[in-house]
Design a protein around this motif. Structure first.
Motif, PDB file in Angstrom:
ATOM      1  N   ARG A  59       0.820  -1.217   0.000  1.00  0.00           N
ATOM      2  CA  ARG A  59       0.000   0.000   0.000  1.00  0.00           C
ATOM      3  C   ARG A  59       0.848   1.260   0.000  1.00  0.00           C
ATOM      4  NH1 ARG A  59      -3.036  -2.524   4.234  1.00  0.00           N
ATOM      5  NH2 ARG A  59      -2.118  -1.013   5.649  1.00  0.00           N
ATOM      6  N   ILE A  60       1.973   1.225   0.710  1.00  0.00           N
ATOM      7  CA  ILE A  60       2.807   2.419   0.857  1.00  0.00           C
ATOM      8  C   ILE A  60       3.660   2.691  -0.375  1.00  0.00           C
ATOM      9  CG2 ILE A  60       4.749   3.385   2.153  1.00  0.00           C
ATOM     10  CD1 ILE A  60       3.538   2.110   4.639  1.00  0.00           C
ATOM     11  N   THR A  61       4.195   1.666  -0.982  1.00  0.00           N
ATOM     12  CA  THR A  61       5.119   1.841  -2.104  1.00  0.00           C
ATOM     13  C   THR A  61       4.534   2.652  -3.251  1.00  0.00           C
ATOM     14  OG1 THR A  61       6.239  -0.198  -1.483  1.00  0.00           O
ATOM     15  CG2 THR A  61       6.637   0.618  -3.698  1.00  0.00           C
ATOM     16  N   PRO A  62       3.331   2.352  -3.754  1.00  0.00           N
ATOM     17  CA  PRO A  62       2.796   3.173  -4.851  1.00  0.00           C
ATOM     18  C   PRO A  62       2.591   4.634  -4.450  1.00  0.00           C
ATOM     19  CG  PRO A  62       1.542   1.143  -4.647  1.00  0.00           C
ATOM     20  CD  PRO A  62       2.466   1.208  -3.471  1.00  0.00           C
ATOM     21  N   MET A  63       2.254   4.863  -3.190  1.00  0.00           N
ATOM     22  CA  MET A  63       2.076   6.236  -2.726  1.00  0.00           C
ATOM     23  C   MET A  63       3.403   7.004  -2.812  1.00  0.00           C
ATOM     24  SD  MET A  63       0.908   7.625   1.018  1.00  0.00           S
ATOM     25  CE  MET A  63       2.440   7.084   1.764  1.00  0.00           C
ATOM     26  N   LEU A  64       4.481   6.375  -2.376  1.00  0.00           N
ATOM     27  CA  LEU A  64       5.782   7.036  -2.444  1.00  0.00           C
ATOM     28  C   LEU A  64       6.202   7.276  -3.892  1.00  0.00           C
ATOM     29  CD1 LEU A  64       7.738   5.275   0.420  1.00  0.00           C
ATOM     30  CD2 LEU A  64       6.667   7.521   0.427  1.00  0.00           C
ATOM     31  N   PHE A  65       5.962   6.294  -4.755  1.00  0.00           N
ATOM     32  CA  PHE A  65       6.256   6.495  -6.182  1.00  0.00           C
ATOM     33  C   PHE A  65       5.507   7.703  -6.708  1.00  0.00           C
ATOM     34  CE2 PHE A  65       7.199   1.725  -7.012  1.00  0.00           C
ATOM     35  CZ  PHE A  65       8.503   1.906  -6.586  1.00  0.00           C
ATOM     36  N   TRP A  66       4.232   7.829  -6.334  1.00  0.00           N
ATOM     37  CA  TRP A  66       3.423   8.942  -6.820  1.00  0.00           C
ATOM     38  C   TRP A  66       3.998  10.267  -6.341  1.00  0.00           C
ATOM     39  CZ3 TRP A  66       0.736  13.067  -4.951  1.00  0.00           C
ATOM     40  CH2 TRP A  66      -0.096  13.711  -5.852  1.00  0.00           C
ATOM     41  N   PHE A  67       4.327  10.369  -5.040  1.00  0.00           N
ATOM     42  CA  PHE A  67       4.889  11.612  -4.514  1.00  0.00           C
ATOM     43  C   PHE A  67       6.157  12.009  -5.262  1.00  0.00           C
ATOM     44  CE2 PHE A  67       2.623  10.801  -0.394  1.00  0.00           C
ATOM     45  CZ  PHE A  67       1.876  11.965  -0.411  1.00  0.00           C
ATOM     46  N   ILE A  68       7.001  11.034  -5.541  1.00  0.00           N
ATOM     47  CA  ILE A  68       8.279  11.329  -6.198  1.00  0.00           C
ATOM     48  C   ILE A  68       8.074  11.649  -7.678  1.00  0.00           C
ATOM     49  CG2 ILE A  68      10.509  10.336  -6.885  1.00  0.00           C
ATOM     50  CD1 ILE A  68      10.323   8.740  -4.170  1.00  0.00           C
ATOM     51  N   LEU A  69       7.356  10.811  -8.393  1.00  0.00           N
ATOM     52  CA  LEU A  69       7.209  10.986  -9.838  1.00  0.00           C
ATOM     53  C   LEU A  69       6.250  12.104 -10.215  1.00  0.00           C
ATOM     54  CD1 LEU A  69       7.207   7.243 -10.921  1.00  0.00           C
ATOM     55  CD2 LEU A  69       9.108   8.881 -10.970  1.00  0.00           C
ATOM     56  N   ARG A 115      12.267  16.180  -7.721  1.00  0.00           N
ATOM     57  CA  ARG A 115      12.213  14.747  -7.411  1.00  0.00           C
ATOM     58  C   ARG A 115      13.299  14.389  -6.401  1.00  0.00           C
ATOM     59  NH1 ARG A 115      10.921  11.717 -13.166  1.00  0.00           N
ATOM     60  NH2 ARG A 115       8.880  12.671 -13.420  1.00  0.00           N
ATOM     61  N   ALA A 116      14.480  14.934  -6.598  1.00  0.00           N
ATOM     62  CA  ALA A 116      15.576  14.673  -5.664  1.00  0.00           C
ATOM     63  C   ALA A 116      15.216  15.181  -4.268  1.00  0.00           C
ATOM     64  CB  ALA A 116      16.864  15.321  -6.156  1.00  0.00           C
ATOM     65  N   SER A 117      14.602  16.356  -4.201  1.00  0.00           N
ATOM     66  CA  SER A 117      14.181  16.904  -2.902  1.00  0.00           C
ATOM     67  C   SER A 117      13.147  16.005  -2.237  1.00  0.00           C
ATOM     68  CB  SER A 117      13.598  18.307  -3.076  1.00  0.00           C
ATOM     69  OG  SER A 117      14.580  19.186  -3.528  1.00  0.00           O
ATOM     70  N   GLU A 118      12.230  15.477  -3.024  1.00  0.00           N
ATOM     71  CA  GLU A 118      11.199  14.587  -2.491  1.00  0.00           C
ATOM     72  C   GLU A 118      11.834  13.297  -1.959  1.00  0.00           C
ATOM     73  OE1 GLU A 118       7.318  14.061  -1.418  1.00  0.00           O
ATOM     74  OE2 GLU A 118       8.012  15.771  -2.567  1.00  0.00           O
ATOM     75  N   ILE A 119      12.792  12.752  -2.697  1.00  0.00           N
ATOM     76  CA  ILE A 119      13.492  11.545  -2.241  1.00  0.00           C
ATOM     77  C   ILE A 119      14.248  11.833  -0.951  1.00  0.00           C
ATOM     78  CG2 ILE A 119      15.379   9.945  -2.783  1.00  0.00           C
ATOM     79  CD1 ILE A 119      14.447  10.180  -5.752  1.00  0.00           C
ATOM     80  N   GLU A 120      14.920  12.982  -0.882  1.00  0.00           N
ATOM     81  CA  GLU A 120      15.646  13.362   0.334  1.00  0.00           C
ATOM     82  C   GLU A 120      14.697  13.482   1.519  1.00  0.00           C
ATOM     83  OE1 GLU A 120      17.665  16.940  -0.737  1.00  0.00           O
ATOM     84  OE2 GLU A 120      19.230  15.870  -1.840  1.00  0.00           O
ATOM     85  N   PHE A 121      13.513  14.055   1.275  1.00  0.00           N
ATOM     86  CA  PHE A 121      12.523  14.188   2.335  1.00  0.00           C
ATOM     87  C   PHE A 121      12.130  12.821   2.885  1.00  0.00           C
ATOM     88  CE2 PHE A 121       8.025  13.935   3.472  1.00  0.00           C
ATOM     89  CZ  PHE A 121       8.005  14.760   4.584  1.00  0.00           C
ATOM     90  N   TRP A 122      11.801  11.883   1.996  1.00  0.00           N
ATOM     91  CA  TRP A 122      11.349  10.562   2.444  1.00  0.00           C
ATOM     92  C   TRP A 122      12.480   9.779   3.104  1.00  0.00           C
ATOM     93  CZ3 TRP A 122       6.657   9.868   3.594  1.00  0.00           C
ATOM     94  CH2 TRP A 122       5.660  10.562   2.917  1.00  0.00           C
ATOM     95  N   ILE A 123      13.700   9.984   2.662  1.00  0.00           N
ATOM     96  CA  ILE A 123      14.836   9.348   3.341  1.00  0.00           C
ATOM     97  C   ILE A 123      14.961   9.903   4.755  1.00  0.00           C
ATOM     98  CG2 ILE A 123      17.359   9.175   3.388  1.00  0.00           C
ATOM     99  CD1 ILE A 123      17.228   8.916   0.309  1.00  0.00           C
TER     100      ILE A 123
END
Length: 76
Positions: free
Chosen positions: A33-43, A51-59
């Motif tokens: 359930r979580i993985t597609p949500m994270l993909f959506w936020f990033i993509l 996108r890099a900022s979004e990845i940094e945020f989730w990390i």
């Protein structure tokens, strides 16, 4: 994740996995359930910098969850 017993890991591929491995199945469902949500936020970000900022945020979120020993949320 703490609720997962070693015996569940050995039997989650068997036909009656709902009975033998309920905690493994719940962890898998949470991840799915979580993985597609994270993909959506990033993509959903228009340019690579965003996108890099979004990845940094989730990390950073994951690091904080691990620091708080909330592994269920960090790895789920």
């Amino acid at each position: 994740f703490r609720a997962i017993r070693a015996s569940e890991l050995l039997s989650w591929c068997k036909p009656n996995k709902e009975i033998l491995s309920p905690n493994v199945l719940r962890a898998t469902q949470l991840f799915n359930r979580i993985t597609p949500m994270l993909f959506w936020f990033i993509l959903h970000q228009a340019n690579p910098g965003d996108r890099a900022s979004e990845i940094e945020f989730w990390i950073a979120v994951l690091v904080k969850l691990i620091e708080c020993r909330n592994l269920s949320s960090a790895l789920g």
